[in-house]
Enzyme design. Structure first.
Site, PDB file in Angstrom:
ATOM      1  N   THR A  61     -35.983  21.245  12.152  1.00 19.84           N
ATOM      2  CA  THR A  61     -36.300  20.479  11.033  1.00 19.84           C
ATOM      3  C   THR A  61     -37.526  20.000  10.666  1.00 19.84           C
ATOM      4  O   THR A  61     -38.135  20.021   9.532  1.00 19.84           O
ATOM      5  CB  THR A  61     -35.641  19.211  11.318  1.00 19.84           C
ATOM      6  OG1 THR A  61     -34.062  19.567  11.493  1.00 19.84           O
ATOM      7  CG2 THR A  61     -35.450  18.234  10.041  1.00 19.84           C
ATOM      8  N   TYR A  74     -31.799  20.914   3.563  1.00 18.30           N
ATOM      9  CA  TYR A  74     -33.047  21.424   3.879  1.00 18.30           C
ATOM     10  C   TYR A  74     -32.585  22.875   4.759  1.00 18.30           C
ATOM     11  O   TYR A  74     -31.689  22.873   5.064  1.00 18.30           O
ATOM     12  CB  TYR A  74     -33.904  20.701   4.651  1.00 18.30           C
ATOM     13  CG  TYR A  74     -33.430  20.096   6.037  1.00 18.30           C
ATOM     14  CD1 TYR A  74     -33.963  20.926   7.136  1.00 18.30           C
ATOM     15  CD2 TYR A  74     -32.952  18.960   6.202  1.00 18.30           C
ATOM     16  CE1 TYR A  74     -33.424  20.457   8.193  1.00 18.30           C
ATOM     17  CE2 TYR A  74     -32.165  18.772   7.354  1.00 18.30           C
ATOM     18  CZ  TYR A  74     -32.582  19.662   8.573  1.00 18.30           C
ATOM     19  OH  TYR A  74     -31.998  19.143   9.736  1.00 18.30           O
ATOM     20  N   SER A 107     -32.509  24.802  15.778  1.00 15.30           N
ATOM     21  CA  SER A 107     -32.369  24.657  17.146  1.00 15.30           C
ATOM     22  C   SER A 107     -30.984  24.881  17.414  1.00 15.30           C
ATOM     23  O   SER A 107     -30.415  25.300  18.672  1.00 15.30           O
ATOM     24  CB  SER A 107     -32.968  23.426  17.801  1.00 15.30           C
ATOM     25  OG  SER A 107     -32.255  22.447  17.335  1.00 15.30           O
ATOM     26  N   THR A 140     -34.355  19.188  16.816  1.00 16.49           N
ATOM     27  CA  THR A 140     -33.854  18.132  17.686  1.00 16.49           C
ATOM     28  C   THR A 140     -32.448  18.397  18.336  1.00 16.49           C
ATOM     29  O   THR A 140     -32.166  17.812  19.186  1.00 16.49           O
ATOM     30  CB  THR A 140     -33.625  16.925  16.858  1.00 16.49           C
ATOM     31  OG1 THR A 140     -32.882  17.142  15.825  1.00 16.49           O
ATOM     32  CG2 THR A 140     -35.076  16.314  16.347  1.00 16.49           C
ATOM     33  N   ASP A 141     -31.625  19.373  17.575  1.00 14.12           N
ATOM     34  CA  ASP A 141     -30.002  19.343  18.192  1.00 14.12           C
ATOM     35  C   ASP A 141     -30.120  19.934  19.669  1.00 14.12           C
ATOM     36  O   ASP A 141     -29.227  19.603  20.340  1.00 14.12           O
ATOM     37  CB  ASP A 141     -29.433  20.401  17.445  1.00 14.12           C
ATOM     38  CG  ASP A 141     -28.981  19.768  15.912  1.00 14.12           C
ATOM     39  OD1 ASP A 141     -29.149  18.521  15.844  1.00 14.12           O
ATOM     40  OD2 ASP A 141     -28.713  20.795  15.090  1.00 14.12           O
ATOM     41  N   LYS A 213     -29.942  13.360  22.710  1.00 17.70           N
ATOM     42  CA  LYS A 213     -29.811  12.845  21.168  1.00 17.70           C
ATOM     43  C   LYS A 213     -28.584  12.115  21.055  1.00 17.70           C
ATOM     44  O   LYS A 213     -27.643  12.405  21.746  1.00 17.70           O
ATOM     45  CB  LYS A 213     -29.721  14.006  20.456  1.00 17.70           C
ATOM     46  CG  LYS A 213     -29.714  13.910  19.029  1.00 17.70           C
ATOM     47  CD  LYS A 213     -29.659  15.181  18.166  1.00 17.70           C
ATOM     48  CE  LYS A 213     -29.947  14.834  16.638  1.00 17.70           C
ATOM     49  NZ  LYS A 213     -30.128  16.168  15.860  1.00 17.70           N
ATOM     50  N   GLU A 333     -12.850   9.645  42.567  1.00 16.02           N
ATOM     51  CA  GLU A 333     -11.650   9.939  41.890  1.00 16.02           C
ATOM     52  C   GLU A 333     -10.958  11.473  42.233  1.00 16.02           C
ATOM     53  O   GLU A 333      -9.720  11.484  42.099  1.00 16.02           O
ATOM     54  CB  GLU A 333     -11.797   9.593  40.457  1.00 16.02           C
ATOM     55  CG  GLU A 333     -12.032   8.082  39.852  1.00 16.02           C
ATOM     56  CD  GLU A 333     -12.160   8.174  38.483  1.00 16.02           C
ATOM     57  OE1 GLU A 333     -11.045   8.775  37.893  1.00 16.02           O
ATOM     58  OE2 GLU A 333     -12.970   7.219  38.017  1.00 16.02           O
TER      59      GLU A 333
END
Length: 378
Positions: A61, A74, A107, A140-141, A213, A333
């Site tokens: 981005t 975009y 990404s 960023t992903d 994120k 657990e």
């Protein structure tokens, strides 16, 4: 047709304005690049003896341009690393910059081939003393996964900083220029040595291990749920690290031959879960399975039985959690010792997958050895 024709004139005017703003922003941004090119970042830095920063651009981005398909739309990776650097005033006063284009992708399409190219280029630059620090521009992903991968394979104590943005370069209030400026500040700062790979966004410095994120669109999306940022940076106050650089040698893993890591799948736990996702992962050749479990890395009895059967076949099973923060603990657990499972500690599923891939590629497959490797990263 009648319904659309009846749309209020004010609403039509607002939509026209919303579509026009990105175009104007793009024109202004392009003018800024042309003006900044005259300075050619890095030329003055040589004479000033400033640190040498190698910029490796991958797209994302931060390198995006407006698209007419919708307001705010975009396309990622349309602007080169050189253009990005030239568009931010004052970078030539911070460092001597040299930009190389590794890829031009969003990404969401990040892959092993790009990871290996980044790792090899960084290591080569450090081994040959070509750079005092590395800056990676990235979407960023999957930024957190790339950062964590590189943190586990790059040797040396020179700074490696990864940066991105939540808004494209053509947005009215783009966050990329500010993030880039601060990322260069951090990459060029001697105090950044020995801290592993760091991410710099939105005035925060965060470690590759902890960053994740947390919001789909907000510029305040990245956080470190378990231990917080390792520092803060702004153009006025400079850099403030909140922790000392690590005094111990980080464990790193060699890149495997070829351009691909072993297949490790993430299986997401949910109510009324059966064994089908686990059986499907096995049928497609998974060497490891990471459970994004509920709570403390738990899941249904059917799914646990399928995972136990997978572990008995030699498939690595790592319990992580879909919960945002906290540690997954052994034998609370779930009977991990009996089932031959590994727990991810504080690593989220996507990072647990990366470490599992590196360990399998390095021949580490015994549950006890795998668990020691996960625990040692903390």
């Amino acid at each position: 047709m009648t319904k659309h024709a009846a749309r209020p004139a004010s609403r039509r005017r607002n939509r026209t304005l919303m579509l026009t703003v990105p175009v104007v922003a793009l024109a202004l941004w392009s003018w800024g690049i042309d003006a900044a090119r005259a300075a050619e970042p890095g030329k003055d830095a040589t004479a000033a003896g400033l640190p040498r920063i190698l910029v490796l651009a991958t797209g994302g981005t931060i390198a995006g341009q407006a698209d007419a398909r919708a307001t705010g739309a975009y396309k990622s990776g349309q602007i080169t690393g050189e253009q990005l650097m030239a568009s931010v005033p004052g970078l030539d006063k911070l460092a001597k910059l040299n930009a190389e284009q590794i890829s031009s992708i969003g990404s969401q399409d990040m892959n092993d081939k790009v990871w290996f190219a980044l790792a090899r280029r960084i290591q080569d630059a450090f081994d040959k003393n070509e750079a005092d620090g590395i800056l990676i521009t990235h979407g960023t992903d999957t930024l957190e996964e790339t950062a964590f991968f590189l943190d586990n394979v790059v040797r040396g104590d020179k700074p490696v900083v990864i940066v991105g943005s939540m808004r494209p370069a053509t947005a009215v209030s783009a966050d990329g220029p500010g993030n880039l400026y601060e990322a260069v500040q951090v990459a060029a700062d001697p105090r950044s040595r020995g801290r592993g790979v760091m991410a710099v966004l939105n005035d925060k410095i965060q470690s590759a291990r902890s960053i994740t994120k947390t919001n789909t669109t907000s510029i305040e999306t990245f956080s470190s749920p378990n231990d917080g940022p390792i520092g803060y940076v702004d153009t006025a106050g400079g850099i403030r690290f909140m922790t000392q650089a690590a005094g111990f040698k980080r464990t790193t893993y060699p890149l495997p031959a070829g351009e691909q890591l072993p297949r490790v799948e993430i299986v997401y736990s949910h109510a009324n879960m059966d064994a089908v996702p686990i059986e499907d992962a096995i049928s497609h050749g998974a060497k490891g399975i990471v459970l994004a479990g509920v709570g403390d890395g738990n899941t249904s009895k059917q799914a646990l039985d399928a995972l136990e059967a997978a572990a008995k076949k030699g498939i690595i099973v790592v319990r992580s959690t879909r919960v945002r923060s906290g540690f997954v603990t052994r034998n609370v657990e779930v009977d991990d010792d009996k089932n031959g499972f590994v727990v991810s500690e504080d690593l989220n599923p996507q990072k647990a997958r990366v470490l599992t891939q590196l360990l399998i590629a390095g021949g580490v497959t015994a549950p006890a050895e795998l668990q020691r490797a996960f625990t040692a990263t903390w």
